[in-house]
Design an enzyme around this catalytic site. Sequence first.
Site, PDB file in Angstrom:
ATOM      1  N   THR A   1      -7.681  27.017  20.979  1.00 27.46           N
ATOM      2  CA  THR A   1      -7.485  25.707  21.622  1.00 27.46           C
ATOM      3  C   THR A   1      -7.048  24.635  20.732  1.00 27.46           C
ATOM      4  OG1 THR A   1      -9.796  25.255  21.604  1.00 27.46           O
ATOM      5  CG2 THR A   1      -9.042  26.188  23.482  1.00 27.46           C
TER       6      THR A   1
ATOM      7  N   ARG B   1      -5.437  18.407  24.995  1.00 26.29           N
ATOM      8  CA  ARG B   1      -5.470  19.918  25.553  1.00 26.29           C
ATOM      9  C   ARG B   1      -4.269  20.908  25.358  1.00 26.29           C
ATOM     10  NH1 ARG B   1     -10.246  20.303  28.279  1.00 26.29           N
ATOM     11  NH2 ARG B   1     -11.306  18.551  27.185  1.00 26.29           N
TER      12      ARG B   1
ATOM     13  N   TYR C   1      11.852  19.234  31.815  1.00 23.10           N
ATOM     14  CA  TYR C   1      11.603  20.884  31.977  1.00 23.10           C
ATOM     15  C   TYR C   1      12.321  21.737  30.670  1.00 23.10           C
ATOM     16  CZ  TYR C   1       9.062  22.684  35.655  1.00 23.10           C
ATOM     17  OH  TYR C   1       8.116  23.434  36.425  1.00 23.10           O
TER      18      TYR C   1
ATOM     19  N   ASP D   1     -10.297  34.614  18.376  1.00 21.96           N
ATOM     20  CA  ASP D   1     -10.050  33.494  19.099  1.00 21.96           C
ATOM     21  C   ASP D   1     -10.912  32.102  18.130  1.00 21.96           C
ATOM     22  OD1 ASP D   1     -10.560  31.475  20.647  1.00 21.96           O
ATOM     23  OD2 ASP D   1     -10.845  32.452  22.355  1.00 21.96           O
TER      24      ASP D   1
ATOM     25  N   GLU E   1      12.160  25.258  30.055  1.00 23.19           N
ATOM     26  CA  GLU E   1      11.791  26.752  30.089  1.00 23.19           C
ATOM     27  C   GLU E   1      12.573  27.421  28.798  1.00 23.19           C
ATOM     28  OE1 GLU E   1      12.276  28.358  33.695  1.00 23.19           O
ATOM     29  OE2 GLU E   1      10.650  27.495  34.656  1.00 23.19           O
TER      30      GLU E   1
ATOM     31  N   LYS F   1     -10.466  20.875  20.508  1.00 21.26           N
ATOM     32  CA  LYS F   1     -12.053  20.860  20.023  1.00 21.26           C
ATOM     33  C   LYS F   1     -12.105  20.256  18.480  1.00 21.26           C
ATOM     34  CE  LYS F   1     -13.468  24.570  23.014  1.00 21.26           C
ATOM     35  NZ  LYS F   1     -12.213  25.241  23.729  1.00 21.26           N
TER      36      LYS F   1
HETATM   37  C1  LIG Z   1     -13.977  30.635  22.046  1.00 22.06           C
HETATM   38  C2  LIG Z   1     -12.937  30.132  23.308  1.00 22.06           C
HETATM   39  N1  LIG Z   1     -11.953  30.533  23.750  1.00 22.06           N
HETATM   40  C3  LIG Z   1     -11.025  30.240  24.676  1.00 22.06           C
HETATM   41  C4  LIG Z   1     -11.695  28.847  25.377  1.00 22.06           C
HETATM   42  C5  LIG Z   1     -10.972  28.370  26.686  1.00 22.06           C
HETATM   43  O1  LIG Z   1     -10.377  27.153  26.513  1.00 22.06           O
HETATM   44  P1  LIG Z   1      -9.776  26.508  27.760  1.00 22.06           P
HETATM   45  O2  LIG Z   1     -10.895  25.818  28.188  1.00 22.06           O
HETATM   46  O3  LIG Z   1      -8.922  25.590  27.065  1.00 22.06           O
HETATM   47  O4  LIG Z   1      -9.075  27.437  28.663  1.00 22.06           O
HETATM   48  C6  LIG Z   1     -12.751  28.285  25.121  1.00 22.06           C
HETATM   49  C7  LIG Z   1     -13.254  27.031  25.659  1.00 22.06           C
HETATM   50  O5  LIG Z   1     -14.500  26.370  25.593  1.00 22.06           O
HETATM   51  C8  LIG Z   1     -13.714  28.666  23.899  1.00 22.06           C
HETATM   52  O6  LIG Z   1     -14.626  28.427  23.505  1.00 22.06           O
END
Ligand SMILES: Cc1ncc(COP(=O)(O)O)c(C=O)c1O
Length: 444
Positions: A223, A232, A51, A197, A53, A226
Amino acid sequence: MKYLNKADPQVATLLKAEQKRQATTLMMIPSENHSSRAVKKVVGSIFQDKYCEGYPYKRYYQGQENFDKLETLCQERAKKLFNVPHANVQPLSGSPANLIVYFALLNPGDTILSLEMAQGGHISHGLKIGISGKYYNSVFYHVDKKTGIIDYDEISRLLKEVKPKLLIVGFSAYPRIIDFAKISEIAKNSDTYILADIAHFAGLIAAKEYPSPVPYCHIITTTTQKTLRGPRGAIIMVTRKGLDKDMQLAQKIDRALFPGFQGGPHENSIAGIAVALKEASSLSFKIYIKKVLQNAKILADELIKRGFILCTNGTNTHLILIDLRNFKILGNTAAEALEQAGIIINRNLVPYDKNSPFYPSGIRLGTPGITSRGIGPTETRRIAKYISMIIKDVAKIKKQLKITSEQEKNKDVRKKIIQNCKIIKIIRKKVKQLCLLFPLKKEY
Ligand SMILES: Cc1ncc(COP(=O)(O)O)c(C=O)c1O
């Protein structure tokens, strides 16, 4: 494996089955990838038993000497790779990362401007039935109906009309380069924060094969599982432009994450992210991403040549979106038929789709996974041919059996179509042979 066999034979059996599935099928869902052995090693290690935190050197539990160093190393690698002054590597995944940004910057009811999910946006970008759409006032921009390209004029108009506190760019199903400089120019006279994002494009940006949003946006989320080919997890980054706008931005993000949103970080994932970031800064990763893009372009060109309609008429990323309306079949039927042949993709809405997300008119596919196992241009051409043959055949069978689109929504009806498609069995064999020729590499 022998320990797992003994401790839990049921889970061991499932793991073996999944190893076989991944080894004998083509991973072509663009948000998936085969992470390296080194990443998997640390994610499944004793790093997960602790842990932690708080943040490095400011924890609430004892025994942190290795974790403080580990998390700091991960932060430094993220900052260096993406050229940002601040990185928080604790978000558990992409959706929480986005919610943490909203929580840091917005009050309930404040306006978010983002691309509508049905046109390529993500559920965490303000989908009305989701938490981000219920707590915040989401307003959507769109893609141009003819070209499929983001309608920058609409963004400009909506910025003036709805005065969002947050503008989101970065999508789940958009196969083109985003003009971040244009976004920044459009938003010049607005007070909005700009969030990029980059979940889908992070690996491409790391390899410098996609423009970086860093000079043009205030905050970046991604993320890590990918195109970045990590575990993850997710990262929230603050840019210099972000700090110029709000000196407190980094602290606001950190506090919104902990104690605002999450408890203990998953340090095993953070270790995996650190390893992935090191891998992503290598020359071999750059070469890998170039191959991902080359394969995606070949896939797109080959499918267009065979009469397929691609959203935006192609791609300059790792993904393509096929509009199946000319073949008069649902994305479900195409995805299920391809799955039977060992080609794993997902059904997807296409812009201005009249169908529901459950029965969409398109499919989305990509090349990060197959490229990780070494598949190149020649084999990608062959895969495009297989995809084309299967989709055309199921469309023909649906027509011959006089199945309506309403009837096609029934799983048993789709099964019947697929059972009648005799070429699937032949292609399944060829896909298996291809997988044997390109086994999942020891390191992937
Ligand atoms: C553009 C975008 N943002 C956020 C996410 C969310 O990711 P997670 O599935 O890890 O919550 C995704 C997932 O496919 C995504 O394509």
